[in-house]
Write a protein that holds these residues in place. Structure first.
Motif, PDB file in Angstrom:
ATOM      1  N   GLY A  41     -26.484  70.489   5.995  1.00 15.78           N
ATOM      2  CA  GLY A  41     -27.640  71.237   5.502  1.00 15.78           C
ATOM      3  C   GLY A  41     -27.469  71.667   4.057  1.00 15.78           C
ATOM      4  N   LEU A  42     -26.257  72.088   3.725  1.00 17.72           N
ATOM      5  CA  LEU A  42     -25.976  72.521   2.359  1.00 17.72           C
ATOM      6  C   LEU A  42     -26.104  71.354   1.383  1.00 17.72           C
ATOM      7  N   LEU A  43     -25.599  70.188   1.784  1.00 16.55           N
ATOM      8  CA  LEU A  43     -25.697  69.008   0.928  1.00 16.55           C
ATOM      9  C   LEU A  43     -27.143  68.547   0.776  1.00 16.55           C
ATOM     10  N   GLY A  44     -27.882  68.606   1.880  1.00 13.92           N
ATOM     11  CA  GLY A  44     -29.244  68.095   1.855  1.00 13.92           C
ATOM     12  C   GLY A  44     -30.236  68.992   1.163  1.00 13.92           C
ATOM     13  N   THR A  45     -30.066  70.303   1.315  1.00 15.50           N
ATOM     14  CA  THR A  45     -31.064  71.243   0.782  1.00 15.50           C
ATOM     15  C   THR A  45     -30.603  71.994  -0.457  1.00 15.50           C
ATOM     16  N   SER A  46     -29.286  71.976  -0.711  1.00 16.66           N
ATOM     17  CA  SER A  46     -28.692  72.741  -1.830  1.00 16.66           C
ATOM     18  C   SER A  46     -29.039  74.223  -1.726  1.00 16.66           C
ATOM     19  N   SER A  47     -29.181  74.698  -0.478  1.00 15.79           N
ATOM     20  CA  SER A  47     -29.540  76.092  -0.234  1.00 15.79           C
ATOM     21  C   SER A  47     -28.687  76.646   0.896  1.00 15.79           C
ATOM     22  N   VAL A  48     -27.997  77.743   0.598  1.00 18.79           N
ATOM     23  CA  VAL A  48     -27.150  78.356   1.624  1.00 18.79           C
ATOM     24  C   VAL A  48     -27.991  78.887   2.779  1.00 18.79           C
ATOM     25  N   TYR A  49     -29.096  79.578   2.443  1.00 19.92           N
ATOM     26  CA  TYR A  49     -29.880  80.187   3.525  1.00 19.92           C
ATOM     27  C   TYR A  49     -30.567  79.130   4.390  1.00 19.92           C
ATOM     28  N   LYS A  50     -30.977  77.996   3.793  1.00 21.41           N
ATOM     29  CA  LYS A  50     -31.575  76.921   4.588  1.00 21.41           C
ATOM     30  C   LYS A  50     -30.528  76.252   5.476  1.00 21.41           C
ATOM     31  N   ALA A  51     -29.313  76.157   4.960  1.00 23.14           N
ATOM     32  CA  ALA A  51     -28.231  75.588   5.763  1.00 23.14           C
ATOM     33  C   ALA A  51     -27.904  76.495   6.951  1.00 23.14           C
ATOM     34  N   LEU A  52     -27.923  77.821   6.690  1.00 25.37           N
ATOM     35  CA  LEU A  52     -27.680  78.770   7.779  1.00 25.37           C
ATOM     36  C   LEU A  52     -28.796  78.715   8.816  1.00 25.37           C
ATOM     37  N   MET A  53     -30.030  78.620   8.332  1.00 25.70           N
ATOM     38  CA  MET A  53     -31.159  78.466   9.255  1.00 25.70           C
ATOM     39  C   MET A  53     -31.020  77.174  10.064  1.00 25.70           C
ATOM     40  N   GLY A  54     -30.492  76.137   9.412  1.00 29.86           N
ATOM     41  CA  GLY A  54     -30.333  74.851  10.078  1.00 29.86           C
ATOM     42  C   GLY A  54     -29.383  74.900  11.262  1.00 29.86           C
ATOM     43  N   ILE A  55     -28.350  75.761  11.148  1.00 27.46           N
ATOM     44  CA  ILE A  55     -27.421  75.903  12.280  1.00 27.46           C
ATOM     45  C   ILE A  55     -28.168  76.387  13.512  1.00 27.46           C
ATOM     46  N   PHE A  56     -28.932  77.462  13.326  1.00 36.61           N
ATOM     47  CA  PHE A  56     -29.664  78.040  14.455  1.00 36.61           C
ATOM     48  C   PHE A  56     -30.738  77.077  14.955  1.00 36.61           C
ATOM     49  N   ASN A  57     -31.501  76.492  14.016  1.00 37.97           N
ATOM     50  CA  ASN A  57     -32.562  75.562  14.415  1.00 37.97           C
ATOM     51  C   ASN A  57     -31.993  74.318  15.093  1.00 37.97           C
ATOM     52  N   GLY A  58     -30.798  73.922  14.668  1.00 36.76           N
ATOM     53  CA  GLY A  58     -30.147  72.780  15.315  1.00 36.76           C
ATOM     54  C   GLY A  58     -29.794  73.078  16.761  1.00 36.76           C
ATOM     55  N   LEU A  59     -29.288  74.290  16.996  1.00 37.33           N
ATOM     56  CA  LEU A  59     -28.967  74.698  18.366  1.00 37.33           C
ATOM     57  C   LEU A  59     -30.234  74.789  19.215  1.00 37.33           C
ATOM     58  N   ILE A  60     -31.311  75.316  18.612  1.00 36.58           N
ATOM     59  CA  ILE A  60     -32.578  75.399  19.333  1.00 36.58           C
ATOM     60  C   ILE A  60     -33.084  73.999  19.672  1.00 36.58           C
ATOM     61  N   TYR A  61     -33.003  73.096  18.696  1.00 34.90           N
ATOM     62  CA  TYR A  61     -33.448  71.710  18.914  1.00 34.90           C
ATOM     63  C   TYR A  61     -32.664  71.072  20.064  1.00 34.90           C
ATOM     64  N   ALA A  62     -31.339  71.206  20.021  1.00 33.92           N
ATOM     65  CA  ALA A  62     -30.496  70.619  21.062  1.00 33.92           C
ATOM     66  C   ALA A  62     -30.776  71.245  22.422  1.00 33.92           C
TER      67      ALA A  62
END
Length: 465
Positions: A41-62
């Motif tokens: 997420g950090l590599l793709g968005t260059s945003s720490v907060y978006k990467a952090l959101m991605g962790i949670f959203n990834g768990l929700i998706y799974a």
């Protein structure tokens, strides 16, 4: 077509290697998977907060992807509780007593019945359902406790769990990661399962029979007792006629489900929903008859037990699934358009790149999938790593131009036979505990037959690709 690989592709591949290394070292992969999602997420968005959101959203998706599977396991486990409490499990198995006259018949009847029931209930609940009945019957027929455990383990946690044709939890996980349908994986697994099942169970029986003839279990069999049934106290005292009628009702309902699935061509989530709905009806009907006015409290208690079991089994799967789902279209849902315009997904891109630089053939691909499946099973779950085999199968089949379903099925069989499990001591505990044998001894007895079976199945897969 030229494939453009970005830093995300290489990082994804690096984390796959790290996850496999952790599995080899028998370390939990949850933290590594979460870090992998964050880094991507950090590599793709260059945003720490978006990467952090991605962790949670990834768990929700799974979790959303896995929720039907978790619920069906929970519901069936809840149903098994009321069956054991009312003694209906005994009524379901008792007709087989008349067929077990010697240890040869004991091994095969116990194994086949375990396999059939495991397709509906999954092996761990099935062990509880039939173990108490078949252990004394098997020992009386001359089959030692380790032989009963091997039969239940190889046919249940081996054949039934690795195919999972009725509940379809395993093929759902692997097919999602491989980007193909559940039906394709199931069809491809049939010939491989026949090879794996026959080679493994026959080899195990030959080795066991040799030990029995050499008197290895002489003392145990001479002192065989039939007091196991007395240890299983019932909460509800149904008459024999009532238990038989309810057992027959269950068989009819599940047989009807199979017929409906075939006629209506129900697969995956639809088939799971039908089985789950039927299990809930059975739980409600038998619960009402058994508990009467206390049915509401008892049903809730059984459902809670079932949910606890379901989330305990699949809790480890969610973080690793969140990472591996990023290899496909999930990355768009979680992080948006972070890959090049021409990208077909991280896994597909890696597969195309691999095909252009590495000579990929059926032999190398089959051996690799068996090895990856075996490694992913080392954590003793069997399910936590099978999304990986689906992704790896997709990668290799992209290079081959075919064989996705066969390679996926092969990796699934390897991962679950080992980790689901027949070769990991903490994975065989249900069967070992039910039969009163050492789990390490059970895995040692299973080792040679399972390894021989995997070699034969890998060779067979080469010809099916």
């Amino acid at each position: 077509m030229e494939v453009v690989l970005t830093s995300m592709h290489y990082i994804y591949l690096l984390f796959i290697i790290i996850i496999i290394a952790f599995m080899v070292m028998k370390k939990d992969t949850t933290l590594v998977s979460i870090i992998g999602v964050f880094v991507l997420g950090l590599l793709g968005t260059s945003s720490v907060y978006k990467a952090l959101m991605g962790i949670f959203n990834g768990l929700i998706y799974a979790t959303k992807e896995l929720m039907p599977t978790i619920f069906i396991i929970s519901v069936i486990t809840a149903m098994s509780k009321v069956l054991m409490a009312s003694g209906i499990n005994e009524a379901m198995i008792s007709p087989f007593k008349r067929f077990i006259k010697n240890y040869d018949m004991a091994y095969w009847v116990i194994g086949i019945v375990m396999m059939i029931i495991s397709w509906f209930f999954w092996p761990s609940p099935a062990v509880a359902l039939i173990g108490a009945i078949f252990l004394p019957i098997g020992k009386k027929a001359g089959l030692p406790a380790i032989g009963v455990a091997m039969a239940m383990n190889l046919f249940g946690h081996g054949i039934a769990l690795s195919t999972d044709y009725i509940i379809q939890a395993a093929p759902k996980l692997t097919s999602d990661a491989a980007g193909i349908s559940v039906g394709e994986v199931m069809r491809a697994s049939i010939p491989l399962t026949i090879v794996m099942g026959l080679v493994t169970t026959i080899t195990a029986f030959i080795l066991l029979k040799k030990e029995i003839k050499n008197g290895v279990y002489k003392d145990e069999l001479e002192n065989a007792k039939e007091d196991y049934l007395e240890e299983n106290k019932l909460d509800v005292n149904f008459s024999s006629r009532t238990k038989n009628l309810l057992a027959l009702m269950m068989l009819v309902l599940f047989a009807a489900d199979i017929a409906i699935m075939y006629k209506a061509k129900l697969q995956g989530g639809d088939a799971t929903a039908l089985i789950g709905g039927t299990a809930l009806v059975i739980l409600a009907v038998i619960g009402a008859l058994a508990y009467k006015k206390a049915v509401f409290e008892k049903m809730t208690a059984h459902m809670v037990e079932g949910l606890q079991f379901g989330f305990r089994i699949f809790g480890v799967v969610i973080p690793i699934a969140a990472f591996f789902y990023l290899g496909d279209s999930a990355i768009l849902d979680i992080f948006g358009k972070v890959l090049p315009e021409a990208s077909k997904g991280i896994v597909n891109d890696l597969g195309l790149a691999l095909a252009s630089i590495v000579p990929v053939n059926a032999t190398v691909s089959s051996i690799t999938l068996t090895a990856v499946g075996a490694i992913t099973g080392l954590d003793g779950s069997g399910f936590s790593g099978i999304p990986l085999v689906g992704s790896v199968a997709r990668l290799f089949s992209t290079g081959l131009g075919s064989g996705t379903a066969t390679l996926t099925a092969l990796g699934q069989i390897s991962g679950i036979w080992i980790g689901g499990g027949t070769l990991i001591p903490w994975a065989v505990i249900p069967a070992a505990a039910m039969c009163g044998v050492d789990p390490f001894e059970l895995t040692r007895k299973n080792l040679k037959p399972v390894v021989i079976g995997l070699i034969a199945t890998t060779i067979a897969a080469i010809f099916f690709i």
